[in-house]
Write a protein that holds these residues in place. Sequence first.
Motif, PDB file in Angstrom:
ATOM      1  N   UNK A  33     -15.089  -0.861 -13.028  1.00  0.00           N
ATOM      2  CA  UNK A  33     -14.570   0.103 -14.004  1.00  0.00           C
ATOM      3  C   UNK A  33     -13.166   0.587 -13.656  1.00  0.00           C
ATOM      4  N   UNK A  34     -12.389  -0.214 -12.945  1.00  0.00           N
ATOM      5  CA  UNK A  34     -11.065   0.219 -12.491  1.00  0.00           C
ATOM      6  C   UNK A  34     -10.177   0.637 -13.658  1.00  0.00           C
ATOM      7  N   UNK A  35     -10.214  -0.105 -14.758  1.00  0.00           N
ATOM      8  CA  UNK A  35      -9.363   0.213 -15.906  1.00  0.00           C
ATOM      9  C   UNK A  35      -9.798   1.498 -16.590  1.00  0.00           C
ATOM     10  N   UNK A  36     -11.082   1.772 -16.559  1.00  0.00           N
ATOM     11  CA  UNK A  36     -11.610   2.937 -17.268  1.00  0.00           C
ATOM     12  C   UNK A  36     -11.494   4.230 -16.468  1.00  0.00           C
ATOM     13  N   UNK A  37     -11.391   4.115 -15.146  1.00  0.00           N
ATOM     14  CA  UNK A  37     -11.428   5.295 -14.273  1.00  0.00           C
ATOM     15  C   UNK A  37     -10.348   6.326 -14.617  1.00  0.00           C
ATOM     16  N   UNK A  38      -9.053   5.960 -14.759  1.00  0.00           N
ATOM     17  CA  UNK A  38      -8.051   6.987 -15.081  1.00  0.00           C
ATOM     18  C   UNK A  38      -8.331   7.689 -16.405  1.00  0.00           C
TER      19      UNK A  38
END
Length: 335
Positions: free
Chosen positions: A27-32
Amino acid sequence: MSDAKSASFGDTGRRPKLTAVVACYRDAEAVPIMHQRLTDTFKSIDVDYEIIFVNDGSPDNAHDVLSELAARDPKTVVITHSRAFGSQNAFSSGMRIATGDAVALLDGDLQDPPELLADFYHKWRDGYEVIYGERVSREASFFMRFAYKAFYRTLRKAAYVSVPLDAGDFSLLDRRVVDEINQMPETYRFVRGLRAYVGFRQIGVPYVRPERMFGTTTNSLLRNVGWARRGLVSMSYAPLDAITVLAMSVVVLSVIGAVAEVVLRIVRPSATPSGLTSLIIIVLFLGGVQLLCLSFIGFYIADIYTEVKRRPGYIVRDIANAPVSPTTTNGSDRP
């Protein structure tokens, strides 16, 4: 507002503190985006807060993204597991160090809309200890929508406690509920089942569950079947009861068949079943029944084996911005 919460916050002037526990895997893209939306939501309802991201051994660059967030926001806590232990243990990991008066559980893929926590919060202030998201609809194929609906209704009928329909892990739990769940020693955890088990005042808030904002789901059909098995075995003895009913049915059918065989041999011998085909069918039927029963028993034995090994449910590699907490940093409260 309940009297207890009014006394805790209104009379003392202290703002309630909410903790968001976000399970992250790929979920790296969704985290921010999740971080920003959670921050905006907490500020809109004027509460103190902390956000705990649990990086469950994600193979993408989630660790770097989360480390950057933790470095610039002291209210962001990042737990990194040594490998992937599953979402249930990720939630458990965050719940054990959460310091909020209530704790929200969310998936990191943004399928659980953070803005709905405002509605959860108001229900909590009204005196409810468990507020869960009720999936009235979801953006998925017809087959998957049907399968999910069927699972929740099967679990509802089979479970030995009342499990809400169409309710996933997305929820807000009062501090007392979190403490009770944290005290449960089991390793093979099914959080939404434990949430139902502890009781207290519970209410659902309907919402439409969207698809992942980025990437594709990490749950295949086989993993979803395994997930359904986990829920049934964790919260129900119905499969074992079904074995008893099945065994009794086979015995009854065998007695009826034996009586019919004797009567036919006396009254009409030519109509009596005979030959290798009939024997093969009977043997295959009984063999299939036995294997099915053994598989049900095997599910429970596997869970028992997991529990008696007493291994921790997860292992923490490191924690960034760790809050002051008396709880342990591994998957077990046992020494």
